[in-house]
Design an enzyme around this catalytic site. Sequence first.
Site, PDB file in Angstrom:
ATOM      1  N   TYR A   1      -2.311  -0.404   9.960  1.00 14.27           N
ATOM      2  CA  TYR A   1      -2.505  -0.946   8.617  1.00 14.27           C
ATOM      3  C   TYR A   1      -1.230  -0.789   7.799  1.00 14.27           C
ATOM      4  CZ  TYR A   1      -4.004  -1.201   3.749  1.00 14.27           C
ATOM      5  OH  TYR A   1      -4.094  -1.521   2.423  1.00 14.27           O
TER       6      TYR A   1
ATOM      7  N   SER B   1       0.826  -1.202   0.000  1.00 11.64           N
ATOM      8  CA  SER B   1       0.000   0.000   0.000  1.00 11.64           C
ATOM      9  C   SER B   1       0.860   1.251   0.000  1.00 11.64           C
ATOM     10  CB  SER B   1      -0.896  -0.006   1.235  1.00 11.64           C
ATOM     11  OG  SER B   1      -1.498   1.254   1.448  1.00 11.64           O
TER      12      SER B   1
END
Length: 335
Positions: free
Chosen positions: A152, A127
């Site tokens: 995350y 990501s």
Amino acid sequence: MKVLITGAAGFIGSHLAQVLLARGDEVIGLDNLNDYYDVQLKKARLARLQTDAKFTWINLNLEDRPAIAELFARSHFDKVVNLAAQAGVRYSIENPHAYVDSNIVGFVNLLEGCRHNGVKHLVYASSSSVYGLNTTLPFSVHHNVDHPISLYAASKKANELMAHTYSHLFNLPTTGLRFFTVYGPWGRPDMALFKFTRAILAGVPIDVYNRGQMQRDFTYIDDIVEGVKRVLDTVPQPNLDWSGDHPDPSSGSAPYRLYNIGNNQPVELLRYIEILENALGKKATMNLLPMQAGDVVATYADVDDLQQAVDFKPATTTENGIARFVAWYKDYYHV
């Protein structure tokens, strides 16, 4: 090829499965249909895939170690694409354990399955959030990314480190893809475009963080999938020029690579909303709010390495991408 796609009922996974099936691959789609967002949308994505005889869906949790080991042992996958993960920066602040279970425990189960069963290439979703406190733009895979600001992001950085370890120890070819704000038809309801569209059509104010003073490298789903497909077909080789004296984070002496997949054209959030208003033919009422914890002001992908490796660079304009999303949304929800 026989390809395992985890997260096959997800946004990116379902689109990728369609493309691989269309070219003749056999696709095994793993998804546990969790309720992080609308399960009916996930089932609708799956239904589109299940019309193809070359597609098989398996309802399974990545963190179920015995079941994952058994699946790999019996299936003899050629390649694996890991798109299953607990997603969402903000949700990770409220529910950290969900990220450890899926993104860490689940990922090591996949690595073990690949290691012990001769998988030729593991491609996995990282990501843009791994860039964290980095401020040098555009973000480059050659930059150090040791300062994530959400769990995350930390879990995705951990995936990159774990993959490198398996590439180094077991010669398992792995490629990590840092996705930049993916949007388009069949997208995730927790993402900004989906939420904005729903609210504007309903006449409800939209929450705009940092008072709209943000930029995102919004990347259209078809571009993402084309990039993933090309990367899947390009098995990484050891970088013979790699040196521990000047370690390059994007590659290694093992068959390991990292790439950004972004549009390479960041857009101001207020401009993004304006384009959406034009597509909907309706103005938004904006609730201007301060920055949220775990969020970053700007993302901007340097995609030179991806272009050099697989001869591809995303190119869909924001205007075209949003128009296609709005057309899908109105058709799917009958509005």
